[in-house]
Write an enzyme that holds these catalytic residues in place. Structure first.
Site, PDB file in Angstrom:
ATOM      1  N   HIS A  79       0.872  -1.178   0.000  1.00  0.00           N
ATOM      2  CA  HIS A  79       0.000   0.000   0.000  1.00  0.00           C
ATOM      3  C   HIS A  79       0.906   1.225   0.000  1.00  0.00           C
ATOM      4  O   HIS A  79       1.849   1.279   0.768  1.00  0.00           O
ATOM      5  CB  HIS A  79      -0.924  -0.022   1.232  1.00  0.00           C
ATOM      6  CG  HIS A  79      -0.189  -0.042   2.543  1.00  0.00           C
ATOM      7  ND1 HIS A  79      -0.395  -0.982   3.533  1.00  0.00           N
ATOM      8  CD2 HIS A  79       0.778   0.781   3.045  1.00  0.00           C
ATOM      9  CE1 HIS A  79       0.404  -0.742   4.556  1.00  0.00           C
ATOM     10  NE2 HIS A  79       1.128   0.315   4.288  1.00  0.00           N
TER      11      HIS A  79
ATOM     12  N   HIS B  80      10.876  -1.373   2.127  1.00  0.00           N
ATOM     13  CA  HIS B  80      10.911   0.088   1.976  1.00  0.00           C
ATOM     14  C   HIS B  80      11.346   0.772   3.260  1.00  0.00           C
ATOM     15  O   HIS B  80      11.133   0.273   4.347  1.00  0.00           O
ATOM     16  CB  HIS B  80       9.593   0.683   1.447  1.00  0.00           C
ATOM     17  CG  HIS B  80       8.352   0.537   2.283  1.00  0.00           C
ATOM     18  ND1 HIS B  80       7.820  -0.666   2.665  1.00  0.00           N
ATOM     19  CD2 HIS B  80       7.486   1.468   2.768  1.00  0.00           C
ATOM     20  CE1 HIS B  80       6.697  -0.467   3.342  1.00  0.00           C
ATOM     21  NE2 HIS B  80       6.480   0.821   3.432  1.00  0.00           N
TER      22      HIS B  80
ATOM     23  N   GLU C 205       6.413  -4.100   7.540  1.00  0.00           N
ATOM     24  CA  GLU C 205       4.989  -4.300   7.217  1.00  0.00           C
ATOM     25  C   GLU C 205       4.745  -5.646   6.535  1.00  0.00           C
ATOM     26  O   GLU C 205       3.591  -6.081   6.436  1.00  0.00           O
ATOM     27  CB  GLU C 205       4.499  -3.188   6.281  1.00  0.00           C
ATOM     28  CG  GLU C 205       4.381  -1.823   6.936  1.00  0.00           C
ATOM     29  CD  GLU C 205       3.923  -0.744   5.956  1.00  0.00           C
ATOM     30  OE1 GLU C 205       3.631   0.360   6.391  1.00  0.00           O
ATOM     31  OE2 GLU C 205       3.860  -1.007   4.725  1.00  0.00           O
TER      32      GLU C 205
HETATM   33  C1  DHB Z   1       4.977   4.896   1.413  1.00  0.00           C
HETATM   34  C2  DHB Z   1       4.835   3.546   1.722  1.00  0.00           C
HETATM   35  C3  DHB Z   1       4.006   3.125   2.780  1.00  0.00           C
HETATM   36  O1  DHB Z   1       3.844   1.836   3.171  1.00  0.00           O
HETATM   37  C4  DHB Z   1       3.303   4.070   3.510  1.00  0.00           C
HETATM   38  O2  DHB Z   1       2.473   3.625   4.482  1.00  0.00           O
HETATM   39  C5  DHB Z   1       3.453   5.427   3.220  1.00  0.00           C
HETATM   40  C6  DHB Z   1       4.286   5.841   2.177  1.00  0.00           C
HETATM   41  C7  DHB Z   1       5.834   5.361   0.268  1.00  0.00           C
HETATM   42  O3  DHB Z   1       6.621   4.592  -0.297  1.00  0.00           O
HETATM   43  O4  DHB Z   1       5.704   6.538  -0.110  1.00  0.00           O
HETATM   44 FE    FE Z   2       2.666   1.652   5.097  1.00  0.00          FE
END
Ligand code: DHB
Ligand code: FE
Length: 280
Positions: free
Chosen positions: A12, A192, A239
């Site tokens: 997400h 990420h 996550e």
């Molecule tokens: C991003 C990724 C995420 O899981 C989130 O909750 C908010 C931002 C991103 O890569 O911008």
């Molecule tokens: Fe997130």
């Protein structure tokens, strides 16, 4: 008894909401990402779920750093989406499935998961965007039960604990006295990191092994502690425990891979999708 038709796990990212609002699905940056979803929607149309159990992490909309449940379950008749500061449009409200909410809560507490029960809850991008990717017209044909796992503030539940939570969710759904068809949706990950010196960190090798493990070796990632997962996948990569919990809900039986995609990056995130169903 209720039947679990399968699991969909997906990343997400708030920017997806902006792309949907601006109609950028065919834009060169976005096309490879959105192209991952038509096969998912075809499977959903055939699987005909009545209820979605959405396993995700709240990002400060319901729970902030002062009050942070490790595991929380919604028990509301309706869930609204609301502005969380990303400037993305809100979506039509989602109907809750109260009977399953309370059955899940009873069953999980009986299984020694002392969840926080939430009779009011709002949905952030982690629910609204995956739902809009599954049903782009945003006329939800399903009721929803949200299950939140804290991946925002330490200490976080371990990957192994999240797997056990998912197993307990699966047992609870299968023992629900209903003929409903239930889809388990897990949202978050994959690798990420949004801030700090490693902002933008992505680990393709880990992510691909993780996606692969989901079919035949689903406990593979439970060997890692949360600090190890942060090192391997980034601060927000943790996550991915949502994928583990969702996969665990399918139980110990054989699982068939319907569809997977992996695309990097979307914003700062490795965007993955997996659709799994019970084999046979
Ligand atoms: C991003 C990724 C995420 O899981 C989130 O909750 C908010 C931002 C991103 O890569 O911008
Ligand atoms: Fe997130």
């Amino acid at each position: 008894m209720a039947k679990i038709v399968g699991t969909i796990t997906t990343s997400h990212v708030p920017a997806i909401g902006g792309a949907i609002a601006k109609g950028l699905q065919a834009d060169p940056y976005w096309k490879p990402f959105f192209d991952g979803f038509p096969p998912v929607r075809r499977w959903v149309a055939a699987a005909k779920p009545d209820v979605v159990v959405a396993i995700y992490n709240d990002h400060g909309l319901n729970f902030f750093l002062d009050k942070m449940p490790t595991f929380a379950i919604g028990a509301a008749a309706e869930y609204r989406s609301t502005d969380e500061g990303w400037g993305i449009p809100t979506m039509p409200p989602f109907a809750g499935e109260l009977d399953l909410s309370w059955h899940l809560i009873d069953s999980l507490v009986g299984d020694e998961f002392d969840v926080t029960t939430c009779q009011e809850m709002v949905f952030d991008h982690a629910v609204t965007l995956p739902m809009a990717l599954l049903w782009p017209e945003q006329k939800w044909p399903v009721k929803v039960v949200p299950v939140c796992i804290n991946t925002v503030q330490h200490p976080m539940p371990s990957a192994a604990r999240c797997y056990k939570l998912g197993e307990a969710v699966g047992r609870a759904v299968r023992s629900w006295d209903s003929d409903a068809r239930v889809l388990i949706l897990g949202t978050g990950g994959l690798s990420h990191q949004l801030d700090g010196q490693r902002a933008g960190f992505i680990n393709k090798e880990f992510d691909l092994q993780f996606i692969h493990s989901m079919v035949g070796d689903p406990k593979w990632a439970t060997r890692y502690s949360i600090p190890e997962l942060v090192r391997l996948t980034g601060t927000q990569g943790v996550e991915l425990v949502m994928w583990l919990a969702a996969r665990a809900a399918l139980g110990d039986g054989a699982v068939r891979k319907v569809h997977t995609t992996y695309h990097i990056p979307i914003s700062n995130t490795a965007a993955g999708i997996a659709v799994l169903e019970p084999a046979g």
